[in-house]
Enzyme design. Structure first.
Site, PDB file in Angstrom:
ATOM      1  N   HIS A  89       0.840  -1.208   0.000  1.00 29.14           N
ATOM      2  CA  HIS A  89       0.000   0.000   0.000  1.00 29.14           C
ATOM      3  C   HIS A  89       0.867   1.246   0.000  1.00 29.14           C
ATOM      4  O   HIS A  89       1.964   1.264   0.558  1.00 29.14           O
ATOM      5  CB  HIS A  89      -0.986   0.003   1.176  1.00 29.14           C
ATOM      6  CG  HIS A  89      -0.366   0.038   2.546  1.00 29.14           C
ATOM      7  ND1 HIS A  89      -0.027   1.217   3.186  1.00 29.14           N
ATOM      8  CD2 HIS A  89      -0.055  -0.954   3.410  1.00 29.14           C
ATOM      9  CE1 HIS A  89       0.471   0.941   4.385  1.00 29.14           C
ATOM     10  NE2 HIS A  89       0.475  -0.372   4.550  1.00 29.14           N
ATOM     11  N   ASP A  91      -0.365   4.432   0.911  1.00 29.85           N
ATOM     12  CA  ASP A  91      -0.731   5.430   1.915  1.00 29.85           C
ATOM     13  C   ASP A  91       0.048   5.172   3.195  1.00 29.85           C
ATOM     14  O   ASP A  91       0.595   4.087   3.410  1.00 29.85           O
ATOM     15  CB  ASP A  91      -2.232   5.404   2.188  1.00 29.85           C
ATOM     16  CG  ASP A  91      -2.685   4.111   2.852  1.00 29.85           C
ATOM     17  OD1 ASP A  91      -2.404   3.034   2.298  1.00 29.85           O
ATOM     18  OD2 ASP A  91      -3.310   4.154   3.937  1.00 29.85           O
ATOM     19  N   GLU A 153      -5.034   1.746   3.117  1.00 28.45           N
ATOM     20  CA  GLU A 153      -4.959   0.633   4.060  1.00 28.45           C
ATOM     21  C   GLU A 153      -4.922   1.104   5.501  1.00 28.45           C
ATOM     22  O   GLU A 153      -5.527   0.491   6.385  1.00 28.45           O
ATOM     23  CB  GLU A 153      -3.714  -0.211   3.756  1.00 28.45           C
ATOM     24  CG  GLU A 153      -3.643  -1.532   4.503  1.00 28.45           C
ATOM     25  CD  GLU A 153      -2.940  -1.443   5.853  1.00 28.45           C
ATOM     26  OE1 GLU A 153      -2.981  -2.425   6.610  1.00 28.45           O
ATOM     27  OE2 GLU A 153      -2.349  -0.379   6.153  1.00 28.45           O
ATOM     28  N   GLU A 158     -10.845  -1.859   4.667  1.00 31.39           N
ATOM     29  CA  GLU A 158     -11.954  -2.737   4.303  1.00 31.39           C
ATOM     30  C   GLU A 158     -12.609  -2.340   2.985  1.00 31.39           C
ATOM     31  O   GLU A 158     -13.361  -3.110   2.391  1.00 31.39           O
ATOM     32  CB  GLU A 158     -12.999  -2.787   5.422  1.00 31.39           C
ATOM     33  CG  GLU A 158     -13.783  -1.522   5.643  1.00 31.39           C
ATOM     34  CD  GLU A 158     -13.091  -0.553   6.593  1.00 31.39           C
ATOM     35  OE1 GLU A 158     -13.718   0.461   6.950  1.00 31.39           O
ATOM     36  OE2 GLU A 158     -11.931  -0.805   6.961  1.00 31.39           O
TER      37      GLU A 158
END
Length: 446
Positions: A89, A91, A153, A158
């Site tokens: 991820h 972020d 994330e 989710e």
């Protein structure tokens, strides 16, 4: 290509890998509400460009409902070869108090063989691991490759779970590498086979229409902050074990080291006791844990003589791999409501949940990974648990039960992820990228 060719290619690619990592870390891609969204999107564009450069013929950004785009890439499998999905991820966590950083969080700094900066380990090292491993093959991959790099994330992973459930063919694979983990220590190879689940909620307490002068009303007027503090303190007993019914202590069949090793790794101050009872492994991976990760109250520097009408806290629950996060969240919110004094008004909002993960017995992909990691590190890996959760992993396990999930990475336990002065050790990054590249070669030939 031979394993020696792979090792040479990764070593030669490391200077570029470090520069690419620094460029990514310099982008403050915090996907939490209130942070600049354009910076998160700038990181997505940077990752897209890097994946194109790695020789993948198909690269694009994919919208994810309610979230930032995922970056997706694909290369077809040679005839008869398996397909591997690579996950990371882009972020990062918010940097927190700048005064606690020795170097600016988003000005990546190389010191004594490590790169410091927010996201250097979690999880931009995962992106660089994938890129460096793929570059070793110069576009001629021994397996089918699919890559998905997530953009939210840390705050609400989710959302990608729902995307995967709705688009399974896009990410279907025989083996899945999640490069968002790490070794217990630099140079100590490990594969993460157990992840805690997670639940988080914001609890708000209200007592008054407005804040009141503490001199005129202090005493009988109910203070929202005092009420909230009483509720939060009630979560633990004097040993630090949880008092919430339903959140029982558990046992983990693995090794997390001694209390002394844990104290050293966590930087526990002299004279300060560890919290809870049982082995370190039981407390971290076999049992629940509750942490108050934020408070909305007046700062000390901005304090005025007033009784607070409202106070909020962010409460995070870490959940053993086999247990249900929604049930745990329900148990905690019910307990907090029961502890609320004076008839205060309590509400819960901003709920987030993520399931845990327990790896089944290994198959051919795990065997290939063990061989690759043994060569890259010079010693065999061991199985470990990880206290942090990765929301997507349980969904991938449920969606693709025949696929082998392999969790490893460059985030060693001293990397200070989610904390000031986060760092990744460059030589550890090299070993992990070498492991992944050797795995792709081994697995493609198996």
């Amino acid at each position: 290509m031979t394993p020696g060719d792979i090792e040479d290619a990764v070593a030669a690619a490391m200077p570029r890998a470090v520069e690419d990592l620094k460029a990514l870390v310099s982008i403050p891609s915090v996907a939490f509400p209130g942070h600049p969204e354009e910076e998160v999107r700038r990181a997505a564009a940077a990752v897209e460009s890097l994946l194109r450069d790695a020789g993948l013929p198909t690269v694009r950004q994919i919208p994810v409902a309610g979230s930032f785009p995922a970056v997706y890439a694909e290369a077809p499998a040679p005839p008869g070869a398996p397909t591997v999905l690579l996950y990371a991820h882009y972020d990062v966590q918010p940097p927190g108090d700048p005064a606690l950083w020795d170097t600016p969080a988003f000005e990546p700094t190389e010191i004594d063989g490590a790169v410091y900066g927010r996201g250097a380990a979690d999880d931009k090292s995962g992106i660089i691991t994938h890129l460096t491993a793929l570059r070793a093959f110069d576009g001629d991959f021994p397996v089918g490759v699919r890559v998905i790099i997530e953009g939210q994330e840390e705050y609400a992973g989710e959302r990608l779970e729902r995307f995967v459930e709705e688009n399974p063919e896009l990410v279907r694979a025989d083996a899945i590498i999640v490069a968002d983990c790490g070794n217990p220590a630099v140079g100590d190879p490990a594969v993460t086979t157990s992840l805690r689940g997670m639940a988080a909620v914001t609890v708000e307490v209200r007592t008054l229409k407005d804040a009141l002068h503490s001199g005129a009303f202090g005493g009988p007027a109910p203070d929202a902050l005092s009420a909230l503090m009483r509720m939060l303190v009630a979560l633990h007993d004097d040993n630090g074990d949880l008092r919430v019914p339903g959140l029982e202590k558990g046992v983990f069949d693995g090794d997390a080291g001694t209390d002394e090793e844990f104290r050293a790794g966590a930087g526990v101050l002299d004279g300060v006791s560890l919290v809870g009872t049982g082995s370190i492994a039981d407390r971290i991976w076999g049992s629940y844990a509750i942490t108050v990760t934020g408070l909305d109250v007046p700062t000390v520097s901005g304090a005025v003589n007033a009784i607070q009408a409202v106070a909020r806290a962010r409460v995070t629950i870490r959940i053993p791999a086999a247990n249900d996060p929604k049930t745990a969240l329900s148990d905690v919110t019910a307990f907090l409501e029961a502890q609320a004094p004076w008839g205060v008004h309590v509400t819960f909002s901003d709920v987030s949940v993520g399931s845990g993960f327990q790896a089944p017995a290994g198959g051919p992909a795990r065997a290939a990974l063990d061989r690759a990691m043994t060569r890259a590190f010079g010693r065999e890996p061991r199985d470990v648990g990880q206290g942090g959760g990765i929301p997507l992993v349980a969904t991938l396990q449920r969606q693709f039960p025949e696929a082998e999930l392999l969790l490893f990475g460059a985030e060693d336990e001293a990397a200070r992820i989610h904390a000031p002065n986060e760092r990744v050790v460059i030589d550890e990054l090299r070993r992990v990228a070498t492991t992944e590249a050797l795995f792709l070669l081994e697995y493609g030939a198996s």
